[in-house]
Scaffold this motif. Sequence first.
Motif, short mmCIF file in Angstrom:
data_model
loop_
_atom_site.label_atom_id
_atom_site.label_comp_id
_atom_site.label_asym_id
_atom_site.label_seq_id
_atom_site.Cartn_x
_atom_site.Cartn_y
_atom_site.Cartn_z
N ILE A 122 -35.24 26.75 -34.33
CA ILE A 122 -34.69 27.05 -33.01
C ILE A 122 -33.54 28.05 -33.13
O ILE A 122 -32.60 27.82 -33.87
CB ILE A 122 -34.21 25.78 -32.33
N TRP A 123 -33.62 29.13 -32.36
CA TRP A 123 -32.50 30.04 -32.19
C TRP A 123 -32.69 30.81 -30.90
O TRP A 123 -33.74 30.80 -30.31
CB TRP A 123 -32.29 30.97 -33.38
N PRO A 124 -31.64 31.49 -30.42
CA PRO A 124 -31.70 32.05 -29.08
C PRO A 124 -32.76 33.11 -28.91
O PRO A 124 -32.98 33.92 -29.78
CB PRO A 124 -30.33 32.71 -28.93
N HIS B 170 -36.87 31.03 -30.07
CA HIS B 170 -37.01 29.69 -30.62
C HIS B 170 -38.43 29.39 -31.07
O HIS B 170 -38.68 28.35 -31.66
CB HIS B 170 -36.56 28.64 -29.58
N SER C 269 -33.85 23.22 -36.82
CA SER C 269 -32.83 24.13 -36.30
C SER C 269 -31.76 24.35 -37.35
O SER C 269 -31.43 23.45 -38.13
CB SER C 269 -32.21 23.58 -35.01
N GLN D 98 -30.25 28.29 -25.35
CA GLN D 98 -30.21 29.14 -26.54
C GLN D 98 -29.59 30.51 -26.28
O GLN D 98 -29.30 31.23 -27.23
CB GLN D 98 -31.63 29.34 -27.09
N SER D 99 -29.41 30.87 -25.01
CA SER D 99 -28.91 32.22 -24.73
C SER D 99 -27.84 32.28 -23.66
O SER D 99 -27.40 33.36 -23.30
CB SER D 99 -30.09 33.11 -24.30
N PHE E 148 -23.75 30.52 -32.23
CA PHE E 148 -24.40 29.22 -32.17
C PHE E 148 -23.66 28.15 -32.95
O PHE E 148 -22.99 28.43 -33.94
CB PHE E 148 -25.81 29.30 -32.77
N GLY F 180 -29.29 24.83 -32.29
CA GLY F 180 -29.78 26.00 -31.57
C GLY F 180 -29.14 26.17 -30.21
O GLY F 180 -29.75 26.72 -29.30
N ILE F 181 -27.89 25.71 -30.05
CA ILE F 181 -27.19 25.78 -28.78
C ILE F 181 -26.15 26.88 -28.82
O ILE F 181 -25.27 26.89 -29.70
CB ILE F 181 -26.51 24.44 -28.44
N SER F 182 -26.22 27.81 -27.89
CA SER F 182 -25.22 28.87 -27.82
C SER F 182 -23.89 28.32 -27.31
O SER F 182 -23.87 27.37 -26.52
CB SER F 182 -25.69 30.02 -26.92
#
Length: 269
Positions: free
Chosen positions: A11-13, A16, A101, A141-142, A240, A244-246
């Motif tokens: 998971i990434w912005p 994901h 993640s 994520q963004s 981040f 995976g949370i901005s």
Amino acid sequence: MKFLIFVIVLIWPLSHLNAQTIKINTRFENDSVYLDFVNPFIAPIEINLTPLDSTKNFIKVKPYALLKQSGTFTNALVIPQSKVKDTSSIISTDYVTFKGSFGNPNSIVDSEYRYSLPYSKGKRYKIVQSFGGKFSHNRPQSRYAIDFNTKIGDTITASRSGTVFYVKEDSNEYCRTRKCVDKGNKVLILHNDGSMAHYVHLKQNGALVATGDKVEEGQAIALSGMTGFTTTPHLHFVLFKAGGISIPFKFKGQKTNKLKQGKYYRRKH
């Protein structure tokens, strides 16, 4: 022992669904197949496994692990050999839902750290999308991302010192829908407080650093481009924490966290 390369979801912005590789070691003992997951990345990875409804009655699953670099999730999945159709190629997503993640949830991120604008000193760029932007900054994520209207080939610099833990630079594709989300070139940097900076939409073969490099704040790390989910050349910069949370962040010399869409910002520091 057999060694397999397994495609997982990290998971990434904005990407994901990007496929990365994690190694799986397989062992055959007592009529069962044992799978161990190995983290090949510099950054830690959280792993969550959930058996499928069709397999939960016969497999054994460990639901969670936090793996450091080169860490091994031993006996993560145990499958009766009689349930494995092809022992030479075991794809574990046939048996479980696998989510991963980057990041360590125990890290304490320095929320007061002041980052440098991600381009050369003296340069100024317009903000084309800020925190909470309606086009694409509307997901966890963004949500706390900034888009700068860089041109293709402009120099991107590190906003904070850290270690490069992932580089993608092989794509030359883009489109205005999320189906291109995994086509964006990027450089990802791990900071000493566990936070992670993502520099996205870079030029094909535009990385100026490699995985494992130690970089200093203000160091040139890549060339801007137009790859992935985008309608125009720009740099997508986002920070981040684990999961995976901005997260919100502040730039040096700015009075507020959120840079204003449509306004130009010059790097003075």
